[in-house]
Every structure is written in C-alpha cells, then in structure tokens.
Design a protein around this motif. Structure first.
Motif, short mmCIF file in Angstrom:
data_model
loop_
_atom_site.label_atom_id
_atom_site.label_comp_id
_atom_site.label_asym_id
_atom_site.label_seq_id
_atom_site.Cartn_x
_atom_site.Cartn_y
_atom_site.Cartn_z
N PRO A 50 0.93 -1.25 0.03
CA PRO A 50 0.03 0.06 0.11
C PRO A 50 0.95 1.21 0.00
CG PRO A 50 0.05 -0.72 2.20
CD PRO A 50 0.87 -1.94 1.29
N GLY A 51 0.09 2.52 -0.32
CA GLY A 51 0.90 3.58 -0.39
C GLY A 51 2.05 3.73 -1.28
N LYS A 52 2.01 3.17 -2.52
CA LYS A 52 3.17 3.49 -3.38
C LYS A 52 3.10 4.85 -3.95
CE LYS A 52 1.89 -0.12 -5.93
NZ LYS A 52 1.06 -1.22 -4.90
N LYS A 53 3.92 5.30 -4.61
CA LYS A 53 4.00 6.70 -5.15
C LYS A 53 4.37 6.47 -6.69
CE LYS A 53 6.05 8.69 -0.88
NZ LYS A 53 6.96 9.22 -0.25
N TYR A 54 3.80 7.49 -7.55
CA TYR A 54 3.88 7.36 -9.03
C TYR A 54 4.35 8.63 -9.27
CZ TYR A 54 0.49 3.88 -7.96
OH TYR A 54 -0.19 2.78 -7.54
N ASN A 168 3.47 9.24 -14.87
CA ASN A 168 3.76 8.25 -14.04
C ASN A 168 4.18 7.11 -14.47
OD1 ASN A 168 1.42 7.93 -15.68
ND2 ASN A 168 -0.12 7.80 -14.09
N TYR A 169 5.21 7.06 -15.08
CA TYR A 169 5.93 5.67 -15.77
C TYR A 169 6.82 5.20 -14.75
CZ TYR A 169 9.31 9.11 -16.85
OH TYR A 169 10.27 10.43 -17.07
N LEU A 170 6.70 5.70 -13.48
CA LEU A 170 7.71 5.20 -12.32
C LEU A 170 6.85 4.90 -11.31
CD1 LEU A 170 10.75 7.30 -12.17
CD2 LEU A 170 10.43 5.21 -13.55
N THR A 171 6.77 3.71 -10.89
CA THR A 171 5.92 3.43 -9.29
C THR A 171 7.12 3.13 -8.40
OG1 THR A 171 4.27 2.42 -10.90
CG2 THR A 171 4.23 1.88 -8.55
N LEU A 172 6.93 3.79 -7.20
CA LEU A 172 7.98 3.54 -6.36
C LEU A 172 7.35 3.06 -4.81
CD1 LEU A 172 10.96 4.55 -5.26
CD2 LEU A 172 9.64 6.52 -4.20
N VAL A 173 8.03 2.22 -4.34
CA VAL A 173 7.80 1.38 -2.91
C VAL A 173 8.91 2.19 -2.18
CG1 VAL A 173 7.68 -0.45 -1.45
CG2 VAL A 173 6.64 -0.37 -3.66
N LEU A 184 18.50 7.83 -0.04
CA LEU A 184 19.48 7.60 -1.09
C LEU A 184 19.01 6.72 -2.19
CD1 LEU A 184 22.46 6.94 1.56
CD2 LEU A 184 22.00 9.00 0.18
N PHE A 185 18.15 5.57 -1.88
CA PHE A 185 17.59 4.78 -2.96
C PHE A 185 16.71 5.76 -4.00
CE2 PHE A 185 14.18 2.20 -4.84
CZ PHE A 185 14.99 1.09 -5.31
N ILE A 186 16.08 6.69 -3.41
CA ILE A 186 15.25 7.53 -4.35
C ILE A 186 15.97 8.38 -5.17
CG2 ILE A 186 13.60 9.67 -4.31
CD1 ILE A 186 12.37 8.29 -1.69
N ARG A 187 17.31 8.91 -4.73
CA ARG A 187 18.23 9.69 -5.53
C ARG A 187 18.93 8.82 -6.40
NH1 ARG A 187 22.72 12.38 -1.58
NH2 ARG A 187 23.49 12.53 -3.71
N LEU A 188 19.28 7.41 -6.07
CA LEU A 188 19.67 6.36 -7.03
C LEU A 188 18.95 6.30 -8.18
CD1 LEU A 188 21.81 4.17 -7.77
CD2 LEU A 188 20.23 2.69 -6.60
N CYS A 189 17.44 6.16 -8.03
CA CYS A 189 16.56 5.84 -9.35
C CYS A 189 16.24 7.21 -9.93
CB CYS A 189 15.53 4.99 -8.84
SG CYS A 189 14.34 5.59 -7.51
N GLY A 190 16.11 8.37 -9.24
CA GLY A 190 15.98 9.69 -9.71
C GLY A 190 14.43 9.85 -9.78
N PHE A 191 13.74 9.39 -8.80
CA PHE A 191 12.39 9.47 -8.87
C PHE A 191 11.99 10.79 -8.47
CE2 PHE A 191 8.41 9.41 -6.51
CZ PHE A 191 7.53 8.73 -7.37
N THR A 192 10.81 11.36 -9.25
CA THR A 192 10.16 12.74 -8.66
C THR A 192 8.97 12.52 -8.89
OG1 THR A 192 11.86 14.16 -9.83
CG2 THR A 192 9.85 15.06 -9.54
N ASN A 193 7.92 12.69 -7.39
CA ASN A 193 6.61 12.49 -7.38
C ASN A 193 5.82 13.49 -8.27
OD1 ASN A 193 4.41 11.32 -6.51
ND2 ASN A 193 4.39 12.26 -4.39
N GLN A 194 4.90 13.15 -9.10
CA GLN A 194 4.00 13.84 -9.78
C GLN A 194 2.48 13.67 -9.74
OE1 GLN A 194 5.02 16.04 -12.17
NE2 GLN A 194 7.26 15.77 -11.57
#
Length: 338
Positions: A50-54, A168-173, A184-194
């Motif tokens: 639950p609570g995934k980010k896109y 929203n082509y990225l889905t983050l747990v 640091l993991f978010i920085r590694l994959c370069g995720f930006t919440n949209q």
C-alpha cells in the motif's frame, strides 16, 4: 513472465563514515528457474504494497544519471553489464556518505511481458534463521526475506520511451522507517513524485458516490461495491484505475455512462487514469470508527436497514445483530446477573 537480464549486488554499510562493502554478482541472461520464482515473489510483494508513489525521472541528470544510463542501454549504446556497473558504483558512493547502517541486495531485473517491457530495481533484505551445522550444533545464517519489501521502483519502459511520455511511468515503494538509505535509493533511481494519490483518491470516491446517488436506490449499493472491487483488483495487479475500463465494469449495458458522468462532474486527469488508495476506497462499502473503548464496522448497505443513525441525539441503533455478537452479549449479561 520472462527475465531478459538480471544482476544483483550485496551492499553493506555497517560503519558509517567508512566505505561501504560491496560484492557484485554475475550478469545473467534469461536465468529462469529459481530466479524467476524469486522475482515473482518480489513482484507479488510490490503489487500488494500500500501507499505506492507514482512519478517520473528527475530532469537533473547530473544528480541522478540513472535515466541517462538506462536510455543508453535500451538504445544499445552500452551493455547490461555496463549499466549495472554504473548503477552499483553509484549505490556504493551514496552508501559511503550514509550516517545510518544498511545491508541488503540490490537487484536489477529487465523483464519482458506480453504487453510490454519493464525494469525493476529492488532492495532485497535478509532475515536471520537457525540451522544445525555439520556437527549438529545450532548456528545462525542469513536467508532472503520473502515477506518484506521496503524499497523498490518499477519503470514502464514503453510508457517512458513514448514521444510524449506520461507523468507516471515510475512506481515507487518507499516504506516508512527506511530512513536515510531510503532517501538515497530515491536519489539513485532519480524519482520525482508527480501524482497526488490522496487527491486522486478523493476524486475517485467523490465521482463514484455522486454516480451512485444519481442512480436508482437499489443500484447505488451495487455501484459502490463494484467500484471498490475494481479498485481492489487493480491494486492486486499493481495497476492504476482507468476510468474507461471502470465505466464498462460498472455498467456493461451502457459502458460509457460512468465515464461521461465523471467527465462532467469531476476533475479527471487528461490521461483518464487515477491512482486511488484502495484502503481508503474501502469506505465506499464499509463504515467504521473507533474510540472511547468502542470499535464499530458495518457494510454501508445496512444503513437504514439494520443500522439507524439518529442525528439529533447522535445515537446509533443496530438491529439484526450477528449471532456471535448476540451470544457474547447474553453471556456477559448473565455473568453480571450472577
């Protein structure tokens, strides 16, 4: 499911301020067997989380070069080995500066599906287990955790590579409690919440509730229930809710009815896709609350049938009690009388 490429890295940072220790594995092509089974379980955990980010990749390639490296790999300008070498190298650099301990396996998986290709980047954790060694003495060992997934990202490769990629082509747990390694993991994959999941959840629920109220009274409950079922099933698949597909599910005879209604009454995204939190969507079919030593939960269909609320006196009257509850009440009252 078919894994095209897979590679893992064990990374350990147990002494903040000291270099992280890493052990990369071999790059595997179509590994099959146990690797397919492990990845299938990780996907199951990913989809149920639950609570995934896109969102999408950050445009700051200097800070987060993952997307640039991935693009070079997909366009055959570098091999999978080179791609993973770079990703693993950056992960080690990020952990070098971490002030919190971390230990786990970083796994990159390129998977081919019937409807497209995806890439997963996951942190697989370990659990301690007891075993008997060769001398029949108890010993502790580490085994992969098949019930926990706190950091992972999925990239819908075809959605990302489109001429006009969506938002929203990225889905983050990113589980709570993952601390600095999680950032640091978010920085590694370069995720930006949209995607504002809370806003889209309210949009979804308001549209369904308004549609239910506009329908015949005997159909309203069925509409709420089917909307929740659809949202729950999409969550289990790890997929968002497409309004057009939901519309057809709610009314097979008039598959466009809900879509047209929602377009007129709600602010839907241009993509026609919503990412509701299925836990909150459950409020469409259940009314629940707790406090002051009391916990109450019942189906919304029972309002004014077996459950009656008196607004003036703020009182709830329940009839047709469940058998187990009635028996508990009777035993309790009998014991008090004794």
């Amino acid at each position: 499911m078919a894994i095209k490429h897979l590679r893992t890295l064990f990374a350990s940072q147990l002494q903040p301020g000291q270099p992280a220790q890493v052990r990369p594995g071999e790059a595997l092509s179509e590994p099959g067997g146990d690797y397919e089974g492990l990845h299938k379980q990780m996907k199951r955990l990913f989809n149920s989380k639950p609570g995934k980010k896109y969102g999408r990749f950050s445009e700051d390639v200097g800070e987060s070069p993952f997307s640039a490296w991935l693009k070079d790999y997909l366009e055959d300008r570098q091999s999978f080995v080179s791609l993973t070498d770079r990703i693993f190298g950056q992960w080690q650099e990020l952990l070098n500066g971490s002030q919190e301990e971390h230990q786990g396996h970083l796994m990159l998986v390129h998977e081919a599906l019937a409807d497209g290709e995806v890439m997963y980047l996951l942190v697989i954790e370990s659990d301690s287990a007891l075993r008997f060694d060769g001398q029949q003495s108890l010993d502790t060992t580490d085994v992969l955790s098949l019930s926990r997934l706190n950091l992972a990202v999925r990239i819908e490769l075809e959605d990302w590579q489109n001429d006009n990629p969506g938002e929203n082509y990225l889905t983050l747990v990113h589980a709570r409690g993952s601390g600095e390694p999680g950032e640091l993991f978010i920085r590694l994959c370069g995720f930006t919440n949209q995607v504002d999941v809370e806003k889209e959840t309210l949009t979804f629920m308001d549209a369904v509730e308004a549609f239910a109220r506009s329908s015949e009274p005997e159909e309203a409950g069925k509409i709420r229930a089917r909307a929740y079922e659809f949202s729950r099933d999409q969550h289990a698949l790890g997929e968002p809710v497409a309004i057009e597909a939901l519309s057809g599910y709610l009314d097979e005879d008039q598959p466009q009815r809900f879509k047209e209604f929602a377009s007129e009454t709600a602010e839907l995204p241009e993509s026609g896709v919503l990412h509701p939190d299925h836990r909150k969507v459950k409020k469409l079919v259940r009314i629940a609350g707790s406090g002051g030593g009391m916990s109450v939960s019942f189906s919304s269909d029972l309002v004014n049938q077996a459950v009656y609320y008196d607004r003036d006196n703020d009182a709830l009257t329940i009839t047709k009690l469940p058998k187990a509850l009635r028996e508990q009440l009777q035993r309790y009252l009998e014991s008090r009388d004794d």
